[in-house]
Each structure stands twice: as C-alpha cells, then as structure tokens.
Write an enzyme that holds these catalytic residues in place. Structure first.
Site, PDB file in Angstrom:
ATOM      1  N   GLU A 122      27.712  45.539  28.571  1.00 62.08           N
ATOM      2  CA  GLU A 122      28.677  45.308  27.506  1.00 62.08           C
ATOM      3  C   GLU A 122      29.327  43.939  27.668  1.00 62.08           C
ATOM      4  O   GLU A 122      29.536  43.454  28.779  1.00 62.08           O
ATOM      5  CB  GLU A 122      29.739  46.415  27.499  1.00 62.08           C
ATOM      6  CG  GLU A 122      29.158  47.758  27.093  1.00 62.08           C
ATOM      7  CD  GLU A 122      30.195  48.874  27.026  1.00 62.08           C
ATOM      8  OE1 GLU A 122      30.007  49.783  26.202  1.00 62.08           O
ATOM      9  OE2 GLU A 122      31.174  48.844  27.792  1.00 62.08           O
ATOM     10  N   SER A 254      40.947  40.373  41.932  1.00 59.81           N
ATOM     11  CA  SER A 254      41.361  41.729  41.570  1.00 59.81           C
ATOM     12  C   SER A 254      42.078  42.336  42.775  1.00 59.81           C
ATOM     13  O   SER A 254      41.453  42.933  43.651  1.00 59.81           O
ATOM     14  CB  SER A 254      40.138  42.572  41.179  1.00 59.81           C
ATOM     15  OG  SER A 254      39.566  42.088  39.993  1.00 59.81           O
ATOM     16  N   LEU A 255      43.388  42.178  42.801  1.00 67.31           N
ATOM     17  CA  LEU A 255      44.164  42.537  43.991  1.00 67.31           C
ATOM     18  C   LEU A 255      44.577  44.008  43.975  1.00 67.31           C
ATOM     19  O   LEU A 255      44.169  44.796  44.811  1.00 67.31           O
ATOM     20  CB  LEU A 255      45.392  41.636  44.093  1.00 67.31           C
ATOM     21  CG  LEU A 255      46.179  41.737  45.394  1.00 67.31           C
ATOM     22  CD1 LEU A 255      45.354  41.258  46.574  1.00 67.31           C
ATOM     23  CD2 LEU A 255      47.487  40.947  45.286  1.00 67.31           C
ATOM     24  N   HIS A 256      45.498  44.366  43.090  1.00 65.71           N
ATOM     25  CA  HIS A 256      45.856  45.743  42.757  1.00 65.71           C
ATOM     26  C   HIS A 256      46.643  46.516  43.819  1.00 65.71           C
ATOM     27  O   HIS A 256      47.138  47.607  43.534  1.00 65.71           O
ATOM     28  CB  HIS A 256      44.618  46.556  42.372  1.00 65.71           C
ATOM     29  CG  HIS A 256      43.777  45.891  41.334  1.00 65.71           C
ATOM     30  ND1 HIS A 256      44.299  45.451  40.138  1.00 65.71           N
ATOM     31  CD2 HIS A 256      42.458  45.559  41.320  1.00 65.71           C
ATOM     32  CE1 HIS A 256      43.334  44.885  39.421  1.00 65.71           C
ATOM     33  NE2 HIS A 256      42.221  44.929  40.122  1.00 65.71           N
ATOM     34  N   CYS A 374      40.424  46.084  29.835  1.00 64.85           N
ATOM     35  CA  CYS A 374      40.175  45.863  31.257  1.00 64.85           C
ATOM     36  C   CYS A 374      39.965  47.187  31.981  1.00 64.85           C
ATOM     37  O   CYS A 374      40.770  48.110  31.873  1.00 64.85           O
ATOM     38  CB  CYS A 374      41.359  45.111  31.857  1.00 64.85           C
ATOM     39  SG  CYS A 374      41.186  44.766  33.613  1.00 64.85           S
TER      40      CYS A 374
END
Length: 399
Positions: A122, A254-256, A374
């Site tokens: 996608e 991409s920590l998060h 996201c």
C-alpha cells in the site's frame, strides 16, 4: 462524524495469480545501470551514456509510460527498446479516497516465483495546504512485529526492489497527473515530500531503499529534494549512520517509549538495539543540525506511555540531539488492545516538551476511515472480514 468514503475498486481480483512480464522494466535503474542494459541489446559503447541520459529524462522527469512517447529518440531505437524492455510501474489494483482527501493505492507486484500469487503493498498520498506527502513502502509485510502497528500483524514476504519503490512515486504522479510537461516543466508539483513510513523497515532493505531514494531525489529526474525525503526506522542501528553517509535524507526514529522494558514490548527490535545504542547512532548521524533535525515519532497510547514522567524522561534522553518530536494519536485497527490517549493528556505531554525547547506537533490523523493512517497499513492479501470493516467504521465514527 459521518463516514464519507469514496472507494473505487478496479475490476481486478487482488489475489489472482500474477505472471511476471517477459520484458523487464527499466524503472529503478541508475544511469550506469541503464547504460549497461543498453549495452546488453547492442547499443554502441559511444552512445550508451547519451542514450541513458535520454531515457532518464523521459522516464523520471516526464514520466512517460511507453517508449513510443520518447520523441527525442529515433524510431528504430524506440522499437528496439520496446522489444526488450518496458517502463512499467506497479499495477494499481484499488484506490480508496478518504473523506479528508487522503488517497490509498493497493499496488500489485510480481511474486518473483513462477506460479505464486501476486504480492501487494500500500502507498498513501496525503494532501495538505502547503505540501503533498507520499508515504511509501519498502517491504511486503514486516518482520518487526511492533505491537501497536497493523502492518506488524502481516508477516514479512519479501523486500521490494528499487524499481518497486521508485514505482510507487511514479504511480502517484500518474494518478495525480503530476508530471512535468512542455507547458509546466518547472511547475508546482502535487507530490512534494516522500516519507519511507509505509509497510516494512527501510533499513532492513538498505540497498534497494538507497538506490530508489537517490533516483527520487535526483534533480534531473523526479527531483524531490533530499530535505523533503524522510527515512523512518524503528532503530536498525548499524545502518543509521550509513544511511546518512550514502543517502543523505532526513531521518525519523520510531521511538514510542522512553524505557527499554516498555520499548522491548512495543518495538521488539529494541531487544537487539536498546535505547542507548539507538540514541548514540542519532547523535552520530551525518548532517544532523538545528536546520536538519531528527524527527522522533511517538505514538500516544492511553495509560501506556503518555504520562508526564514519560515526557520528562523523553526530554532527558534527547539531550544533545537536534530533534523534534512528532506526537501521533494512536490510530485504531480491528483487533488491537490499545487505545488512543485522551486529548487533554496529549496536549499536556506536548506542552511539557515544547516548554523544554523542542518542537512537539501533534500529527493530525489522516485517512483513518480507509485504514491509511500511521500504523494502519496492511496489504489486501489479508483481507478484512465484514465484521472487521464494521469495527473500523464504528471507530471512525466515534472520533
């Protein structure tokens, strides 16, 4: 909120067997590789560089889809090219248009193995008032298994080729009628930014991603500035500095989570490359400065990682790194156990970071109603059931 989704499904079945073309596509080849391909069909060595440059212009600047349209090349040469090659992109199987204007394309790729089903990825286009951002995939599926990410529920099938990555950008320009022409050779483009934030981990497909982004950012072709191209990684530490040296685009992490124990759960790659190693690689990233800040993505999960203590530790961890923090309200998908943080809590979290001297925008969710936001991408190879679609509809209507 009323869900208003315009969906146009092409008259094809996403799971039918795909037969790879006998003639390879030239999309994704560098100038040197184009010259080599031309040599393989008998083009004289003295002409290869010039012919490769002509192909480059027609393929990547003008975006033509047939050799017959390359009018600066002789008819004889065009016929010879068409006999051996194509300039085919990934095939558009379906297009969905969100009520906010976001577009999602399901793209079919060759399986690479005779008799296997086609593979799909996608690609998402997000229009804004001052830019148009294209979210591009690097793999079919993903191997990272991040617990909050829909793509992580689909196993890794294979890496994309450079041509399949570049092809996503070309498909977007095709569908948006966004190529240069004689009337507007330097006109404003609809696709102004590219983010490697689609399906897959880009740094686990380093060579193809590098080759593709060098083509995308070449100013004699697609021409999207490297400052408008962002590579997002979950933290493949050995390839972070290498990406800065060999690609030179903007970096996003991409920590998060701000504690290893929690990040081990949310982003299992952290068990291999813990926070201390990841942040050191960020400090070493070539070209990082206040003018070229590293973006840290932080999904807001209710009662998981959204406390003020988390915000304080985040500021402490990023000390000495030219950074901005993108706060991402969690985008729901059927079957997830996570919930989005309350809006008041997101604002408090953002305010603390901002007052500490860091830009901390809250990303506006786009394309939730078509699973284009996201963390929601997942190829239609694994189709949603009717019950899952109803669950998604309910989620969108309650936001």
């Amino acid at each position: 909120m009323t869900l208003s989704t315009s969906q146009s499904l092409l008259e094809k079945t996403a799971l039918e067997t795909y037969v790879p073309p006998a003639r390879p596509s030239l999309i994704g080849l560098s100038r040197a590789e184009l010259a080599e391909a031309l040599g393989g069909i008998g083009v004289a060595a003295s002409q290869r560089k010039m012919r490769a440059q002509q192909l480059w212009h027609w393929m990547y600047f003008r975006g033509v889809q047939e050799f017959a349209e390359m009018t600066s090349i002789s008819k004889e040469m065009r016929s010879q090219l068409a006999e051996h090659f194509t300039v085919a992109r990934p095939e558009v199987v379906a297009e969905q248009i969100s009520n906010d204007g976001t577009r999602k394309w399901l793209l079919r790729l060759p399986s690479g193995v005779s008799g296997e089903k086609a593979h799909e990825v996608e690609c998402v286009y997000i229009p804004e008032t001052d830019r148009g951002t294209l979210c591009v995939s690097s793999q079919v599926g993903c191997t990272l298994n991040c617990s909050f990410c829909h793509t992580g529920t689909q196993k890794l099938v294979r890496n994309l080729t450079a041509g399949e990555i570049v092809g996503q950008v070309m498909v977007a320009r095709d569908r948006l009628n966004d190529w240069a022409d004689r009337e507007t050779p330097n006109g404003n483009r609809l696709v102004t930014n590219v983010v490697m934030m689609g399906m897959g981990e880009p740094l686990y497909n380093f060579d193809a991603v590098r080759d593709a982004l060098l083509i995308v950012s070449d100013n004699e072709g697609i021409g999207i500035s490297r400052r408008r191209v962002t590579l997002s990684t979950s933290g493949v530490v050995p390839n972070i500095v290498r990406a800065g040296e060999e690609i030179g685009v903007m970096l996003a992490i991409s920590l998060h989570a701000v504690r290893d124990e929690l990040r081990d759960e949310l982003v299992p790659l952290n068990r291999k490359y813990p926070l201390a190693e990841l942040l050191q690689a960020c400090r070493d990233y070539p070209g990082a400065s206040n003018a070229r800040r590293i973006t840290f993505e932080y999904v807001m999960l209710k009662d998981v990682n959204d406390s003020l203590d988390d915000a304080k530790l985040l500021v402490k961890l990023l000390s000495g790194i030219p950074a901005k923090i993108n706060l991402i309200p969690f985008n729901p998908w059927p079957g997830t156990a996570y919930k989005c943080s309350d809006w008041d809590q997101i604002e408090k979290f953002s305010e603390y970071i901002f007052n500490a001297g860091y830009s901390s925008p809250v990303r506006t969710p786009r394309g939730r109603d078509i699973l284009a936001a996201c963390g929601q991408l997942k190829s239609e190879t694994e189709k949603l059931t009717a019950r899952e679609r109803e669950a998604l509809r309910a989620m969108a209507m309650t936001d």
